[in-house]
Scaffold this active site. Structure first.
Site, mmCIF file in Angstrom:
data_model
loop_
_atom_site.group_PDB
_atom_site.id
_atom_site.type_symbol
_atom_site.label_atom_id
_atom_site.label_comp_id
_atom_site.label_asym_id
_atom_site.label_seq_id
_atom_site.Cartn_x
_atom_site.Cartn_y
_atom_site.Cartn_z
ATOM 1 N N GLU A 44 -33.667 -1.958 -10.692
ATOM 2 C CA GLU A 44 -32.721 -2.639 -11.497
ATOM 3 C C GLU A 44 -31.514 -1.774 -11.495
ATOM 4 O O GLU A 44 -31.472 -0.584 -12.001
ATOM 5 C CB GLU A 44 -33.416 -2.738 -13.057
ATOM 6 C CG GLU A 44 -32.155 -3.619 -13.618
ATOM 7 C CD GLU A 44 -32.435 -3.937 -15.115
ATOM 8 O OE1 GLU A 44 -31.909 -4.993 -15.662
ATOM 9 O OE2 GLU A 44 -33.338 -3.321 -15.733
ATOM 10 N N ASP A 96 -25.324 6.589 -10.077
ATOM 11 C CA ASP A 96 -24.616 5.698 -9.412
ATOM 12 C C ASP A 96 -25.433 4.662 -8.739
ATOM 13 O O ASP A 96 -25.892 5.281 -7.862
ATOM 14 C CB ASP A 96 -23.281 6.064 -8.918
ATOM 15 C CG ASP A 96 -22.564 5.238 -8.341
ATOM 16 O OD1 ASP A 96 -23.155 3.827 -7.882
ATOM 17 O OD2 ASP A 96 -21.261 5.326 -7.674
ATOM 18 N N ASP A 119 -20.928 -5.759 -14.630
ATOM 19 C CA ASP A 119 -19.509 -5.719 -15.176
ATOM 20 C C ASP A 119 -18.777 -6.626 -14.396
ATOM 21 O O ASP A 119 -18.601 -6.225 -13.151
ATOM 22 C CB ASP A 119 -19.198 -4.175 -15.268
ATOM 23 C CG ASP A 119 -17.931 -3.998 -16.073
ATOM 24 O OD1 ASP A 119 -16.848 -4.864 -16.067
ATOM 25 O OD2 ASP A 119 -17.452 -3.028 -16.696
ATOM 26 N N LYS A 123 -9.999 -7.703 -14.023
ATOM 27 C CA LYS A 123 -8.527 -7.706 -13.179
ATOM 28 C C LYS A 123 -8.863 -7.699 -11.616
ATOM 29 O O LYS A 123 -9.662 -7.080 -10.987
ATOM 30 C CB LYS A 123 -7.834 -6.427 -13.560
ATOM 31 C CG LYS A 123 -7.345 -6.487 -15.066
ATOM 32 C CD LYS A 123 -6.564 -5.204 -15.087
ATOM 33 C CE LYS A 123 -6.283 -5.137 -16.882
ATOM 34 N NZ LYS A 123 -5.404 -3.985 -16.899
ATOM 35 N N ASP A 155 -22.958 -14.261 -16.368
ATOM 36 C CA ASP A 155 -22.514 -15.427 -17.353
ATOM 37 C C ASP A 155 -20.994 -15.600 -16.622
ATOM 38 O O ASP A 155 -20.242 -16.401 -17.459
ATOM 39 C CB ASP A 155 -22.414 -14.992 -18.545
ATOM 40 C CG ASP A 155 -21.596 -13.731 -19.108
ATOM 41 O OD1 ASP A 155 -21.610 -12.882 -18.188
ATOM 42 O OD2 ASP A 155 -20.872 -13.706 -20.085
ATOM 43 N N THR A 208 -32.553 -10.420 -20.865
ATOM 44 C CA THR A 208 -31.990 -9.279 -21.159
ATOM 45 C C THR A 208 -31.071 -9.371 -22.363
ATOM 46 O O THR A 208 -31.071 -10.537 -22.882
ATOM 47 C CB THR A 208 -30.743 -8.605 -20.147
ATOM 48 O OG1 THR A 208 -29.777 -9.706 -20.137
ATOM 49 C CG2 THR A 208 -31.316 -8.849 -18.724
ATOM 50 N N HIS A 209 -30.691 -8.089 -23.171
ATOM 51 C CA HIS A 209 -29.991 -8.271 -24.375
ATOM 52 C C HIS A 209 -28.693 -9.040 -24.374
ATOM 53 O O HIS A 209 -28.289 -9.927 -24.896
ATOM 54 C CB HIS A 209 -29.719 -6.891 -24.836
ATOM 55 C CG HIS A 209 -30.756 -6.328 -25.421
ATOM 56 N ND1 HIS A 209 -31.491 -5.329 -24.579
ATOM 57 C CD2 HIS A 209 -31.234 -6.210 -26.517
ATOM 58 C CE1 HIS A 209 -32.487 -4.967 -25.568
ATOM 59 N NE2 HIS A 209 -32.360 -5.480 -26.494
ATOM 60 N N PHE A 210 -27.878 -8.760 -22.833
ATOM 61 C CA PHE A 210 -26.873 -9.587 -22.888
ATOM 62 C C PHE A 210 -27.070 -11.173 -22.668
ATOM 63 O O PHE A 210 -26.132 -12.165 -23.003
ATOM 64 C CB PHE A 210 -26.172 -9.133 -21.380
ATOM 65 C CG PHE A 210 -24.641 -9.263 -21.592
ATOM 66 C CD1 PHE A 210 -23.782 -8.259 -21.869
ATOM 67 C CD2 PHE A 210 -24.268 -10.623 -21.273
ATOM 68 C CE1 PHE A 210 -22.403 -8.269 -21.840
ATOM 69 C CE2 PHE A 210 -22.684 -10.765 -21.135
ATOM 70 C CZ PHE A 210 -21.864 -9.851 -21.646
ATOM 71 N N GLU A 211 -28.244 -11.543 -21.804
ATOM 72 C CA GLU A 211 -28.338 -12.968 -22.060
ATOM 73 C C GLU A 211 -28.752 -13.588 -23.266
ATOM 74 O O GLU A 211 -28.224 -14.672 -23.639
ATOM 75 C CB GLU A 211 -29.881 -13.222 -21.199
ATOM 76 C CG GLU A 211 -30.084 -14.749 -21.067
ATOM 77 C CD GLU A 211 -31.614 -14.930 -20.548
ATOM 78 O OE1 GLU A 211 -31.759 -16.168 -20.353
ATOM 79 O OE2 GLU A 211 -32.288 -14.368 -20.514
#
Length: 242
Positions: A44, A96, A119, A123, A155, A208-211
């Site tokens: 992941e 990384d 992320d 910009k 998203d 995931t937490h972001f979902e």
């Protein structure tokens, strides 16, 4: 929306087994040394606070999982959760991901790569920093075995569509294929009626937490997966591995 503060990490947890740094990774590549038994390895990229990694390791004990996270704090939080769960088939690596893929991982050695809510680097001048850029997509194609998968969720519609274009133009990956998500009807009802409490809602209802945060804010999630062809492009990545 403001992010929640970091959870504290218990001082009595021994993270030696579950937390590694880039320099600790064995050369030549030998990931099975980190796990209780040899098994197909899934990677992941950007494991955040480790919800997917923990769930996947619990649900698939016959696979090994490695989460790569550039933030040391997040990598530690993930390692702590894996440690508390007693999971021997998952580790957190502070590194990384492009460097790990490009310098260490050999051809056809991964079962799958997962990239969830990376992320977006909003910009235009910063978009070259996105993890799913041409060279990394080609590294993924190189390192995942034929028949293996790349899973990608976001998203951000622009990121999703532009990444699909890059995959079509610069790799031989098959897809995109749709992802079927089995939603908990109770959770969906709470989301629909704005009655869900982010702090109390079972996180295991989400990938995931972001979902979880995205869906509770009534935002769409773009999901797809890709399959590595049996006759994938031989020249996608020319890097020599040890």
């Amino acid at each position: 929306m403001a992010r929640r503060s970091f959870a504290s990490i218990r001082g009595d947890l021994d993270l030696m087994h579950h937390l590694k740094g880039y320099e600790e990774l064995i050369r030549p590549w030998s990931p099975n040394i980190y796990f209780e038994k040899a098994a197909p390895l899934e990677l992941e990229i950007g494991s955040g606070k480790g919800l997917f990694l923990r769930k996947a390791a619990m649900e698939q004990p016959d696979h090994n999982f490695m989460g790569i996270e550039v933030s040391l704090r997040y990598a530690m939080i993930t390692a702590a959760k894996l440690c508390k769960a007693g999971l021997k088939n998952a580790i957190s690596v502070n590194a990384d991901a492009a460097k790990v893929l490009g310098e260490l991982v050999p051809r056809d050695s991964l079962e799958a790569v997962h990239v969830y809510f990376p992320d977006p680097w909003w910009k235009k001048s910063h978009r070259k920093r996105r993890i799913l850029r041409v060279e990394v997509l080609q590294m993924i194609e190189f390192t995942v075995r034929p028949g293996g998968k790349l899973h990608f969720w976001t998203d951000v519609q622009e990121y999703y569509e532009s990444t699909l274009e890059l995959i079509a133009q610069h790799t031989t990956l098959e897809g995109p294929f749709p992802v079927e998500v089995e939603d908990d009807p109770i959770v969906e009802n709470e989301i629909e009626n704005d009655s869900a409490d982010l702090e109390k809602l079972n996180p295991d209802c989400f990938h995931t937490h972001f979902e979880r945060r995205t869906r509770l804010n009534h935002k769409p999630v773009y999901r797809s997966f890709f399959i590595v062809k049996e006759n994938k492009n031989e020249g996608a990545v020319q890097n020599e591995r040890d």
